[in-house]
Design an enzyme around this catalytic site. Structure first.
Site, PDB file in Angstrom:
ATOM      1  CG  HIS A  91      -2.064   0.923   1.117  1.00  0.00           C
ATOM      2  ND1 HIS A  91      -1.966   2.270   1.359  1.00  0.00           N
ATOM      3  CD2 HIS A  91      -3.338   0.681   0.724  1.00  0.00           C
ATOM      4  CE1 HIS A  91      -3.149   2.816   1.137  1.00  0.00           C
ATOM      5  NE2 HIS A  91      -3.999   1.883   0.739  1.00  0.00           N
ATOM      6  CG  ASP A 147      -8.576  -4.514  -2.618  1.00  0.00           C
ATOM      7  OD1 ASP A 147      -9.778  -4.355  -2.379  1.00  0.00           O
ATOM      8  OD2 ASP A 147      -7.871  -3.658  -3.168  1.00  0.00           O
TER       9      ASP A 147
HETATM   10  N1  ACO Z   1       3.981  -7.711  -4.695  1.00  0.00           N
HETATM   11  C1  ACO Z   1       5.332  -7.728  -4.882  1.00  0.00           C
HETATM   12  N2  ACO Z   1       6.120  -6.655  -4.758  1.00  0.00           N
HETATM   13  C2  ACO Z   1       5.524  -5.499  -4.449  1.00  0.00           C
HETATM   14  C3  ACO Z   1       4.139  -5.403  -4.233  1.00  0.00           C
HETATM   15  C4  ACO Z   1       3.361  -6.567  -4.366  1.00  0.00           C
HETATM   16  N3  ACO Z   1       2.060  -6.533  -4.191  1.00  0.00           N
HETATM   17  N4  ACO Z   1       3.824  -4.114  -3.925  1.00  0.00           N
HETATM   18  C5  ACO Z   1       4.974  -3.436  -3.949  1.00  0.00           C
HETATM   19  N5  ACO Z   1       6.015  -4.259  -4.258  1.00  0.00           N
HETATM   20  C6  ACO Z   1       7.434  -3.920  -4.334  1.00  0.00           C
HETATM   21  C7  ACO Z   1       7.730  -3.100  -5.599  1.00  0.00           C
HETATM   22  O1  ACO Z   1       8.047  -3.942  -6.690  1.00  0.00           O
HETATM   23  C8  ACO Z   1       8.907  -2.273  -5.140  1.00  0.00           C
HETATM   24  O2  ACO Z   1      10.019  -3.115  -5.130  1.00  0.00           O
HETATM   25  P1  ACO Z   1      11.511  -2.536  -5.499  1.00  0.00           P
HETATM   26  O3  ACO Z   1      11.862  -1.599  -4.382  1.00  0.00           O
HETATM   27  O4  ACO Z   1      12.376  -3.753  -5.575  1.00  0.00           O
HETATM   28  O5  ACO Z   1      11.376  -1.848  -6.819  1.00  0.00           O
HETATM   29  C9  ACO Z   1       8.560  -1.956  -3.674  1.00  0.00           C
HETATM   30  O6  ACO Z   1       7.723  -3.036  -3.251  1.00  0.00           O
HETATM   31  C10 ACO Z   1       7.844  -0.636  -3.481  1.00  0.00           C
HETATM   32  O7  ACO Z   1       6.647  -0.686  -4.243  1.00  0.00           O
HETATM   33  P2  ACO Z   1       6.054   0.507  -5.072  1.00  0.00           P
HETATM   34  O8  ACO Z   1       5.467  -0.047  -6.332  1.00  0.00           O
HETATM   35  O9  ACO Z   1       7.057   1.613  -5.198  1.00  0.00           O
HETATM   36  O10 ACO Z   1       4.886   0.993  -4.105  1.00  0.00           O
HETATM   37  P3  ACO Z   1       3.706   1.978  -4.467  1.00  0.00           P
HETATM   38  O11 ACO Z   1       3.381   2.706  -3.242  1.00  0.00           O
HETATM   39  O12 ACO Z   1       4.024   2.771  -5.683  1.00  0.00           O
HETATM   40  O13 ACO Z   1       2.510   0.986  -4.872  1.00  0.00           O
HETATM   41  C11 ACO Z   1       0.666  -0.478  -4.690  1.00  0.00           C
HETATM   42  C12 ACO Z   1       1.504   0.625  -4.012  1.00  0.00           C
HETATM   43  C13 ACO Z   1       0.242  -0.015  -6.076  1.00  0.00           C
HETATM   44  C14 ACO Z   1      -0.554  -0.736  -3.847  1.00  0.00           C
HETATM   45  C15 ACO Z   1       1.529  -1.756  -4.798  1.00  0.00           C
HETATM   46  O14 ACO Z   1       1.895  -2.190  -3.503  1.00  0.00           O
HETATM   47  C16 ACO Z   1       0.814  -2.862  -5.549  1.00  0.00           C
HETATM   48  O15 ACO Z   1       0.871  -2.889  -6.777  1.00  0.00           O
HETATM   49  N6  ACO Z   1       0.128  -3.809  -4.828  1.00  0.00           N
HETATM   50  C17 ACO Z   1      -0.636  -4.861  -5.487  1.00  0.00           C
HETATM   51  C18 ACO Z   1      -1.965  -4.329  -5.985  1.00  0.00           C
HETATM   52  C19 ACO Z   1      -2.927  -4.068  -4.847  1.00  0.00           C
HETATM   53  O16 ACO Z   1      -3.138  -4.892  -3.977  1.00  0.00           O
HETATM   54  N7  ACO Z   1      -3.564  -2.886  -4.909  1.00  0.00           N
HETATM   55  C20 ACO Z   1      -4.562  -2.490  -3.927  1.00  0.00           C
HETATM   56  C21 ACO Z   1      -4.042  -1.386  -3.065  1.00  0.00           C
HETATM   57  S1  ACO Z   1      -5.221  -0.972  -1.814  1.00  0.00           S
HETATM   58  C22 ACO Z   1      -6.420  -0.137  -2.626  1.00  0.00           C
HETATM   59  O17 ACO Z   1      -6.241   0.574  -3.583  1.00  0.00           O
HETATM   60  C23 ACO Z   1      -7.752  -0.343  -2.180  1.00  0.00           C
END
Ligand code: ACO
Length: 399
Positions: A280, A337
């Protein structure tokens, strides 16, 4: 935090902030989140207390008007919403123009956009009576549109709302009732759905709420702004994640791949595969909503007499991820979720309806933010800057 709006204007400085990771777009008094501590409050009330003691409509009032309603206020609000549940018969025909294979989220956003064609004369964003009327209509009609999107996708007849029923029971009947027999109310189902809706009602400046505010900042009416918010919610990185989680769990189950192997693929970022329902932007701790949903999952499935191996799979996945350095270092925890889909499935909703349920939940928050923005004299049209990286001036060739 500092207010850079006048500072950057005077100095000519531009802050580049992909994804608005550090940029506040507004002041807001609606929802408080402490992502490090895992705290969520609506208008100061902890989410745990609201989920335990309140109802979707009461929380909707709280978000929109700022205080808990008195019993009379809540009764009048409920009554007013019940009076607006009917859809214009022409709008009902709108559904027949769409293919039955249409994703219900596309149906939902299109139908909400179409609502403004019926109520153009009462959708002036500057007129408080219009805003009040539009608020009631949206709260009343979105669940009906959602249920019709569901019925359309399974090829069943639309029912008229039964306004003697509570908000949630009416919605459940519209989804699962039929013309041949009376609908039997299941209090376990109603209570569980009401609680899930409360947990989704607001989450400050998330992507869909920010979209609602951005569209609203142009002077667009509430229907147009909410329709845009629904489209923003649709994506799998936002509300669409609840659908994506269930698809991910089903794929793991069908493929026979071990959970540990799947987690390895996520860590290696193989084909961009992610652990959906994890991570998140704001929470760097367990999402308090996910904690409540997880607590509900066992109870709700038991109450409904459902035994779904996908729930065990989800728990195994969570366990392995939480003990793994990749997830620990990045502070990735289950978000709201992760467990909701298993519950919606047990309730009988098809996977493609999951994000629609999220949209119904989030509607009061979107409305509250749109109204807060419109009432704030500091509001300006939302218009981000860019850093241009293209070609310098060049001459069009002489031909
Ligand atoms: N699975 C694996 N790796 C992940 C995940 C995940 N779900 N989420 C983040 N990471 C990793 C990224 O690849 C990144 O790794 P790195 O440092 O090696 O490049 C690191 O964690 C930081 O992640 P970001 O993408 O920079 O985080 P951001 O805040 O931009 O994204 C998000 C947040 C979009 C929610 C992300 O965690 C994600 O895609 N999660 C999966 C989708 C999801 O569940 N969305 C619902 C969110 S809650 C809502 O909207 C109701």
């Amino acid at each position: 935090s500092i207010d850079v709006s006048s500072l950057t204007k005077q100095s000519g400085l531009t802050a580049l902030d992909y994804g608005f990771v550090n940029t506040a777009s507004t002041r807001s008094a609606i929802t408080y989140i402490d992502g490090n501590e895992g705290i969520l409050r609506y208008r100061g009330y902890p989410i745990e207390q609201l989920a335990q003691n309140s109802t979707y409509l009461e929380v909707a009032w709280l978000l929109i008007y700022g205080e808990l309603p008195t019993a009379d206020e809540l009764g009048a609000f409920d009554e007013r919403i019940r009076r607006h549940t009917l859809l214009h018969e022409d709008l009902k025909r709108f559904f027949s123009a769409l293919p039955h294979t249409a994703h219900p989220m596309s149906v939902l956003s299109s139908a909400v956009s179409a609502l403004s064609t019926y109520y153009e004369d009462t959708s002036d964003p500057e007129n408080p009576d219009h805003v009040e009327m539009t608020t009631m209509r949206l709260l009343a009609k979105l669940p009906v549109i959602a249920a019709y999107a569901h019925k359309k996708s399974v090829g069943q007849a639309f029912l008229y709302p039964d306004n003697s029923l509570s908000f949630v029971d009416n919605f459940l009947r519209l989804n699962f009732g039929n013309l041949a027999e009376p609908y039997e109310i299941d209090p376990t189902l109603s209570k569980a759905l009401d609680r899930l809706l409360i947990l989704h009602e607001d989450h400050e400046q998330n992507a869909s709420t920010s979209t609602v505010r951005l569209v609203g900042s142009t002077g667009a009416n509430l229907y147009a702004s909410i329709s845009a918010g629904i489209n923003a919610l649709y994506g799998p990185l936002h509300g669409g994640a609840n659908e994506a989680v269930l698809q991910m769990l089903a794929r793991i189950q069908d493929s026979g791949e071990s959970v540990a192997k799947f987690v390895e693929r996520v860590k290696n970022k193989e084909d961009g595969v992610k652990l959906m329902g994890f991570g998140h932007r704001v929470y760097k701790n367990y999402d308090p909503r996910a904690k409540l949903v997880k607590e509900s999952a066992d109870a709700v499935l038991a109450g409904l007499g459902v035994n779904d191996p996908l729930l065990d799979l989800a728990k195994e996945l969570e366990q392995i991820a939480l003990e793994d350095d990749y997830f620990k270092e990045r502070r990735l925890y289950p978000n709201v979720d992760f467990y909701t889909g298993v519950i919606y499935k047990a309730m009988g909703f098809p996977t493609r309806m999951f994000t629609v349920l999220f949209a119904i939940g989030r509607l009061p928050g979107w409305i509250a933010h749109w109204r807060e923005m419109n009432a704030d004299p500091a509001t300006k049209i939302g218009r981000p800057q860019q850093l241009y990286t293209g070609a310098g001036e060049r001459q069009f060739p002489q031909r």
